[in-house]
Scaffold this motif. Structure first.
Motif, short mmCIF file in Angstrom:
data_model
loop_
_atom_site.label_atom_id
_atom_site.label_comp_id
_atom_site.label_asym_id
_atom_site.label_seq_id
_atom_site.Cartn_x
_atom_site.Cartn_y
_atom_site.Cartn_z
N SER A 2 103.38 11.42 99.95
CA SER A 2 101.94 11.68 99.97
C SER A 2 101.63 12.91 100.82
O SER A 2 100.78 13.74 100.46
CB SER A 2 101.20 10.46 100.53
N ILE A 3 102.32 13.05 101.94
CA ILE A 3 102.14 14.22 102.79
C ILE A 3 102.58 15.49 102.07
O ILE A 3 101.93 16.54 102.14
CB ILE A 3 102.92 14.05 104.11
N ALA A 4 103.69 15.39 101.34
CA ALA A 4 104.20 16.54 100.59
C ALA A 4 103.20 16.96 99.52
O ALA A 4 102.98 18.17 99.29
CB ALA A 4 105.55 16.20 99.96
N GLY B 35 94.35 18.04 91.66
CA GLY B 35 93.22 17.17 91.97
C GLY B 35 93.36 15.81 91.32
O GLY B 35 93.05 14.78 91.94
N ASP B 36 93.87 15.80 90.10
CA ASP B 36 94.09 14.53 89.40
C ASP B 36 95.17 13.70 90.10
O ASP B 36 95.06 12.47 90.19
CB ASP B 36 94.50 14.79 87.94
N VAL B 37 96.21 14.36 90.58
CA VAL B 37 97.27 13.65 91.30
C VAL B 37 96.70 13.04 92.57
O VAL B 37 96.96 11.86 92.89
CB VAL B 37 98.43 14.60 91.65
N THR B 38 95.93 13.82 93.30
CA THR B 38 95.33 13.33 94.55
C THR B 38 94.46 12.12 94.29
O THR B 38 94.50 11.13 95.04
CB THR B 38 94.50 14.45 95.20
N LEU B 39 93.67 12.16 93.23
CA LEU B 39 92.82 11.03 92.88
C LEU B 39 93.65 9.81 92.50
O LEU B 39 93.31 8.67 92.85
CB LEU B 39 91.89 11.41 91.72
N SER B 40 94.75 10.04 91.82
CA SER B 40 95.57 8.92 91.34
C SER B 40 96.24 8.15 92.46
O SER B 40 96.54 6.97 92.32
CB SER B 40 96.63 9.43 90.36
#
Length: 278
Positions: free
Chosen positions: A43-45, A68-73
């Motif tokens: 998650s930090i990476a 952004g989609d990855v972060t939301l997921s």
């Protein structure tokens, strides 16, 4: 006494299988915690990649959208980590579940936040919709339990009761065999030799099945840890930040391909973080 040897052999075999179970539970606990820690590093990476893409001059809009989609997921996972941090800082113990667990039916009491969230992120499926990190104290614990149970009752989830059940039964901390107290042989001793031997064999078979379940889950967890770690290494930005221009328009075709590969690996890493152990 008639059938005494049969009884003794059956109980001895039961105890051997139970000891294997104890070892496997310990191994499973460690595996889940290792998975949780690996996912926190992942998650930090991902956050580093997001920051890089957002600060890179003329960064392609599609890259920003994909990250952004990855972060939301992975928001639910990050909520769990934030809850753990807040609970640790406030010296809040975890769920405090009182239920029959490992070690002969003793209570699984006051699970620590890291353990609870490790279980939640390995086996949980949904969020309450409430940011756990915005809560504190009992409210945070209650929200976490509801989160573990698949969402608040009002949202159609299992609520806190289901969270309790998940911690007690679905996660490795609560993996247990019913009536493990008979390891002492006391229950068997109250029965006739032939009946006691039959009961011991029946319980041993139950444990054998549970042990096979544990072995399979440990293998699954190990596989996810390895794939998560590999993808985390694949999105290392050391060369990119040190050697690439600060403007995407100045990238060579090879550099653009390298960044696209990192974006794809980041998307795959988000999927790994969200994998649940069936």
């Amino acid at each position: 006494m008639f059938n005494n040897k049969l009884k003794k052999t059956a109980i001895d075999n039961y105890k051997k299988e139970y000891n294997k179970h104890e070892s496997l539970v310990h191994e499973a606990n460690n595996a889940v915690m290792n998975l949780y820690n690996e996912r926190k590093s992942a998650s930090i990476a991902i956050k580093r990649v997001e920051t890089y893409i957002n600060t890179l001059a003329n960064s392609p809009k599609e890259f920003k959208k994909e990250i952004g989609d990855v972060t939301l997921s992975i928001k639910e996972f990050r909520d769990a980590v934030e809850f753990e941090k807040k609970a640790q800082q406030s010296n809040i113990k975890g769920a405090g579940i009182g239920t029959a667990g490992i070690a002969g039916g003793t209570a699984v009491a006051a699970l620590g936040p890291a353990t609870a969230m490790a279980i939640a992120t390995a086996f949980g499926t949904a969020s309450t919709g409430t940011a756990i990190s915005a809560l504190s104290g009992a409210a945070a614990t209650n929200a976490a339990l509801a989160w573990l149970g698949g969402g608040a009752l009002a949202a159609g989830g299992g609520g806190m009761a289901a969270g309790n059940a998940l911690l007690a039964l679905a996660g490795p901390v609560g993996w247990s065999i019913g009536a493990v107290a008979i390891i002492s042989g006391g229950i068997f001793a109250a029965n006739q030799n032939k009946k006691a031997a039959r009961q011991a064999n029946e319980e041993r078979i139950k444990i054998m099945k549970e042990n096979e379940y544990l072995r399979t889950r440990i293998q699954v967890i190990a596989s996810i840890i390895n794939s998560t770690r590999s993808l985390r290494y694949a999105i290392d930005l050391t060369d990119v930040t040190n050697l690439f221009p600060n403007d995407y328009n100045l990238f060579t075709s090879e550099q653009k391909q390298k960044l696209a590969t990192i974006i794809n690996a980041t998307k795959a890493l988000g999927e790994e973080i969200n994998k649940n152990i069936a």
